[in-house]
Design a protein around this motif. Structure first.
Motif, PDB file in Angstrom:
ATOM      1  N   ILE A 136       0.759  -1.232  -0.064  1.00 54.25           N
ATOM      2  CA  ILE A 136      -0.092  -0.039  -0.112  1.00 54.25           C
ATOM      3  C   ILE A 136       0.941   1.248   0.038  1.00 54.25           C
ATOM      4  CG2 ILE A 136      -1.893   1.405   1.275  1.00 54.25           C
ATOM      5  CD1 ILE A 136      -2.712  -1.410   2.411  1.00 54.25           C
ATOM      6  N   TRP A 137       0.954   1.832  -1.118  1.00 52.85           N
ATOM      7  CA  TRP A 137       1.616   3.128  -1.230  1.00 52.85           C
ATOM      8  C   TRP A 137       0.730   4.301  -1.068  1.00 52.85           C
ATOM      9  CZ3 TRP A 137       4.670   4.272  -6.469  1.00 52.85           C
ATOM     10  CH2 TRP A 137       5.554   5.447  -6.224  1.00 52.85           C
ATOM     11  N   GLU A 138       1.040   5.183   0.210  1.00 48.92           N
ATOM     12  CA  GLU A 138       0.162   6.287   0.122  1.00 48.92           C
ATOM     13  C   GLU A 138       1.409   7.442  -0.178  1.00 48.92           C
ATOM     14  OE1 GLU A 138      -2.136   8.531   3.806  1.00 48.92           O
ATOM     15  OE2 GLU A 138      -0.666   7.114   4.448  1.00 48.92           O
ATOM     16  N   THR A 139       0.964   8.230  -1.102  1.00 52.85           N
ATOM     17  CA  THR A 139       1.727   9.385  -1.668  1.00 52.85           C
ATOM     18  C   THR A 139       1.158  10.315  -2.225  1.00 52.85           C
ATOM     19  OG1 THR A 139       4.022   9.606  -2.660  1.00 52.85           O
ATOM     20  CG2 THR A 139       2.430   8.190  -3.869  1.00 52.85           C
ATOM     21  N   GLY A 140       1.512  11.579  -2.591  1.00 52.84           N
ATOM     22  CA  GLY A 140       1.276  12.726  -3.223  1.00 52.84           C
ATOM     23  C   GLY A 140       0.950  14.018  -2.476  1.00 52.84           C
ATOM     24  N   THR A 141       0.682  14.041  -1.216  1.00 48.68           N
ATOM     25  CA  THR A 141       0.518  15.184  -0.442  1.00 48.68           C
ATOM     26  C   THR A 141       1.969  15.840  -0.397  1.00 48.68           C
ATOM     27  OG1 THR A 141      -0.829  14.155   1.019  1.00 48.68           O
ATOM     28  CG2 THR A 141       0.092  16.180   1.680  1.00 48.68           C
ATOM     29  N   ASN A 142       2.941  15.492  -0.311  1.00 48.77           N
ATOM     30  CA  ASN A 142       4.437  16.252  -0.273  1.00 48.77           C
ATOM     31  C   ASN A 142       4.693  16.892  -1.629  1.00 48.77           C
ATOM     32  OD1 ASN A 142       5.089  16.235   2.536  1.00 48.77           O
ATOM     33  ND2 ASN A 142       5.466  14.073   2.403  1.00 48.77           N
ATOM     34  N   ASP A 143       4.262  16.107  -2.466  1.00 50.43           N
ATOM     35  CA  ASP A 143       4.441  16.549  -4.117  1.00 50.43           C
ATOM     36  C   ASP A 143       3.638  17.446  -4.225  1.00 50.43           C
ATOM     37  OD1 ASP A 143       6.104  14.181  -5.147  1.00 50.43           O
ATOM     38  OD2 ASP A 143       4.930  13.286  -3.969  1.00 50.43           O
ATOM     39  N   ALA A 144       2.367  17.524  -3.916  1.00 52.23           N
ATOM     40  CA  ALA A 144       1.517  18.628  -4.154  1.00 52.23           C
ATOM     41  C   ALA A 144       1.773  19.997  -3.484  1.00 52.23           C
ATOM     42  CB  ALA A 144       0.166  18.292  -3.725  1.00 52.23           C
ATOM     43  N   VAL A 145       2.074  19.831  -2.170  1.00 48.83           N
ATOM     44  CA  VAL A 145       2.713  20.961  -1.361  1.00 48.83           C
ATOM     45  C   VAL A 145       3.935  21.724  -2.044  1.00 48.83           C
ATOM     46  CG1 VAL A 145       3.396  21.674   0.848  1.00 48.83           C
ATOM     47  CG2 VAL A 145       1.536  20.293   0.586  1.00 48.83           C
ATOM     48  N   GLY A 146       4.779  20.645  -2.112  1.00 43.44           N
ATOM     49  CA  GLY A 146       6.220  21.170  -2.888  1.00 43.44           C
ATOM     50  C   GLY A 146       6.315  21.663  -4.185  1.00 43.44           C
TER      51      GLY A 146
END
Length: 160
Positions: A136-146
Motif C-alpha cells: 500500500i503506497w500512500e503518496t502525493g501530499t508532499n509532492d502537491a505541497v512542494g
C-alpha cells in the motif's frame, strides 16, 4: 511544466477511497483498549472496494501474509501520536481480529516529508526486500505541497 490543479488531483480521491475501502473490508476491530476513538469516514469514500483474491485466499487458509505500507507522515503515524495508532498498525489489528488464525504482518515504512520519488528510491530496501503479498503506497501530499511537476509525479507512480 504543469503544476497541481483541482482537475489533476482527482487521483488523490481514488487513493483515499482505496484506503477507506481497505478499512471497511477489514471489518470492525472490536474493543481495543489502546485505540483512540474511531473516526467516521464519509460514505462517499467507499466508492471503490479493492479486489485482492490472492490475499483473501491466503487469509482464509491461515497462511502468512506480509503487507508493506510505504508513505509519509500519515503512514508513519505522526499525527496519531504513536506508531501503534497509525493506520498500518490499525490495519494489522483489524485483519488479525477478522482472521485470528492467520499470521499477518503489516510493516510500516512511513517516513515523514518523503516525496513519491524519495519513496520510490526506497522500494528495494524498504518494500521489495520483504517479499510482500501486498503493498500500500500512500503518496502525493508532499509532492502537491512542494509543487512537484505533475507529469514527473505521474511517471514516478508508474515506475513505482
Amino acid at each position: 511544466m504543469r503544476r497541481w490543479n483541482s482537475s489533476r488531483r482527482a487521483w488523490g480521491c481514488g487513493l483515499a477511497g482505496t484506503l477507506a475501502a481497505l478499512a471497511v473490508w477489514c471489518g470492525e476491530v472490536g474493543a481495543v483498549t489502546t485505540a483512540p476513538p474511531a473516526c467516521a469516514i464519509p460514505a462517499h469514500m467507499f466508492e471503490y472496494a479493492p479486489y485482492v483474491p490472492r490475499i483473501l485466499a491466503a487469509l482464509e487458509k491461515d497462511l502468512p501474509v506480509t503487507i508493506v505500507a510505504i508513505g509519509g507522515a500519515s503512514t508513519k503515524g505522526r499525527a496519531a501520536g504513536q506508531g501503534e495508532y497509525a493506520w498500518p498498525a490499525r490495519l494489522e489489528q483489524a485483519l488479525s481480529a477478522r482472521f485470528p488464525k492467520a499470521r499477518i504482518n503489516v510493516l510500516n515504512r512511513g517516513v515523514a516529508r518523503n516525496t513519491a520519488a524519495q519513496m520510490a528510491a526506497r522500494f528495494d530496501k524498504d518494500v521489495l526486500a520483504f517479499k510482500p503479498d501486498l503493498v500500500i503506497w500512500e503518496t502525493g501530499t508532499n509532492d502537491a505541497v512542494g509543487g512537484t511537476d505533475v507529469d514527473s509525479f505521474w511517471q514516478t507512480l508508474q515506475t513505482g
